[in-house]
Design an enzyme around this catalytic site. Structure first.
Site, PDB file in Angstrom:
ATOM      1  N   ASP A  10       0.786  -1.251   0.000  1.00  0.00           N
ATOM      2  CA  ASP A  10       0.000   0.000   0.000  1.00  0.00           C
ATOM      3  C   ASP A  10       0.818   1.302   0.000  1.00  0.00           C
ATOM      4  O   ASP A  10       0.484   2.242   0.745  1.00  0.00           O
ATOM      5  CB  ASP A  10      -0.948   0.025   1.228  1.00  0.00           C
ATOM      6  CG  ASP A  10      -1.981  -1.099   1.209  1.00  0.00           C
ATOM      7  OD1 ASP A  10      -1.959  -1.918   0.278  1.00  0.00           O
ATOM      8  OD2 ASP A  10      -2.806  -1.162   2.142  1.00  0.00           O
ATOM      9  N   LYS A 108      -7.113  -5.046  -2.796  1.00  0.00           N
ATOM     10  CA  LYS A 108      -7.854  -5.546  -1.640  1.00  0.00           C
ATOM     11  C   LYS A 108      -8.768  -4.452  -1.101  1.00  0.00           C
ATOM     12  O   LYS A 108      -8.520  -3.264  -1.321  1.00  0.00           O
ATOM     13  CB  LYS A 108      -6.880  -6.026  -0.551  1.00  0.00           C
ATOM     14  CG  LYS A 108      -5.927  -4.939  -0.100  1.00  0.00           C
ATOM     15  CD  LYS A 108      -4.939  -5.454   0.909  1.00  0.00           C
ATOM     16  CE  LYS A 108      -4.032  -4.382   1.407  1.00  0.00           C
ATOM     17  NZ  LYS A 108      -4.721  -3.254   2.085  1.00  0.00           N
ATOM     18  N   CYS A 153      -1.922  -2.785   7.718  1.00  0.00           N
ATOM     19  CA  CYS A 153      -1.817  -3.711   6.589  1.00  0.00           C
ATOM     20  C   CYS A 153      -0.529  -4.528   6.586  1.00  0.00           C
ATOM     21  O   CYS A 153      -0.542  -5.705   6.223  1.00  0.00           O
ATOM     22  CB  CYS A 153      -2.035  -2.968   5.276  1.00  0.00           C
ATOM     23  SG  CYS A 153      -3.762  -2.408   5.157  1.00  0.00           S
TER      24      CYS A 153
HETATM   25  C1  VGL Z   1      -4.677   0.644   5.775  1.00  0.00           C
HETATM   26  C2  VGL Z   1      -6.275   1.514   7.156  1.00  0.00           C
HETATM   27  C3  VGL Z   1      -7.231   1.406   6.161  1.00  0.00           C
HETATM   28  C4  VGL Z   1      -3.242   0.256   5.599  1.00  0.00           C
HETATM   29  C5  VGL Z   1      -5.614   0.523   4.776  1.00  0.00           C
HETATM   30  O1  VGL Z   1      -2.766   0.187   4.439  1.00  0.00           O
HETATM   31  O2  VGL Z   1      -2.555   0.011   6.620  1.00  0.00           O
HETATM   32  N1  VGL Z   1      -5.022   1.128   6.973  1.00  0.00           N
HETATM   33  N2  VGL Z   1      -6.874   0.912   4.960  1.00  0.00           N
END
Ligand code: VGL
Ligand code: ZN
Length: 199
Positions: A10, A108, A153
Site C-alpha cells: 500500500d 484488496k 496492513c
Molecule cells: C490501511 C487503514 C485502512 C493500511 C488501509 O494500508 O494500513 N489502513 N486501509
C-alpha cells in the site's frame, strides 16, 4: 530451494503526506523500497482499492467520526476517512515508487461490506485474496514485507503469512505506522510472538 519475494504494501498517495489517510513520513520509505525492489528477484505490490461506498469509511456511518469503531458482522472495525477510492489519485502508487518490475498487484478492500488489511485474508479472516495460492504455485516460500502501515496492513499481512507457513521478515526501516491508541506496540508484540522476523 524456495524462491523469495518482496511484498510492497500500500505505498499509495492517500497514505503519504497530503493524502486522505496520511501516515507520518509515509513517503520517506520510498527510496529504500526502490533500492530493495532492485535487489529482489520477485516483487509483488498491494493496493488498497475501495469502492466509494466502502463500509470502513466513517462517512458511511451517520454520527461516527474517523478512528472510532463500529461493530460489523465480522467483528469490530475501525472507521477511516474516505481513502484509496478505486481509480482516484489517492489510490495511485506514490509517483516515485519504482513499481514497473512488479509481477503481481494484489488489490484488496474492493468488497463494500468487508475491509481488508491483510494481503492474504479480508477482515472477516476467511475471504482469501488469492495471494497465498499465487506464492505457493510460484514456488515462493520466503517473503519480506515493507510499506504502509506497519501496524495495520503490514502487520496483518505478516501475521497471516507466518500462519500460512511462509518464512516472513518485516523490514521496519522500510515501513511507517499509523499508531492508533497503542496499535504499533501491540502489533509489534504480536508479530514477534508469532515468529515474524523484525529486521
Ligand atoms: C490501511 C487503514 C485502512 C493500511 C488501509 O494500508 O494500513 N489502513 N486501509
Ligand atoms: Zn483501506
Amino acid at each position: 530451494m524456495s524462491e523469495e519475494a518482496l511484498i510492497v504494501i500500500d505505498v499509495q498517495n492517500d497514505f503519504c503526506p497530503g493524502g486522505n489517510l496520511a501516515v507520518a513520513e509515509g513517503d520517506k520509505i520510498v527510496p529504500l523500497i526502490n533500492e530493495m525492489i532492485g535487489r529482489f528477484d520477485h516483487v509483488i505490490l498491494t493496493q488498497d482499492w475501495h469502492p466509494a461506498n466502502h463500509s470502513s469509511f466513517a462517512s458511511k456511518h451517520p454520527g461516527k467520526e474517523p478512528f472510532e469503531t463500529v461493530e460489523m458482522p465480522y467483528g469490530t472495525q475501525t472507521l477511516w476517512p474516505d481513502h484509496c477510492i478505486q481509480g482516484s489519485g489517492g489510490a495511485a502508487f506514490h509517483p516515485a515508487l519504482k513499481w514497473t518490475k512488479a509481477e503481481l498487484v494484489v488489490r484488496k478492500g474492493f468488497r463494500a461490506g468487508i475491509d481488508s488489511y491483510s494481503a492474504f485474508y479480508e477482515n472477516d479472516r476467511t475471504t482469501p485474496t488469492g495471494l497465498a495460492g499465487f506464492l505457493k504455485e510460484r514456488g515462493i516460500g520466503k517473503i519480506t514485507l515493507v510499506g504502509l502501515a506497519t501496524d495495520f496492513c503490514v502487520a496483518y499481512s505478516a501475521l497471516d503469512a507466518v500462519k500460512l507457513g511462509f518464512e516472513t521478515t518485516v523490514r521496519l526501516d522500510a515501513c511507517r505506522a499509523i499508531d492508533l491508541g497503542g496499535s504499533l506496540e501491540m502489533m509489534l508484540g504480536q508479530m514477534r510472538e508469532a515468529g515474524v522476523k523484525l529486521a
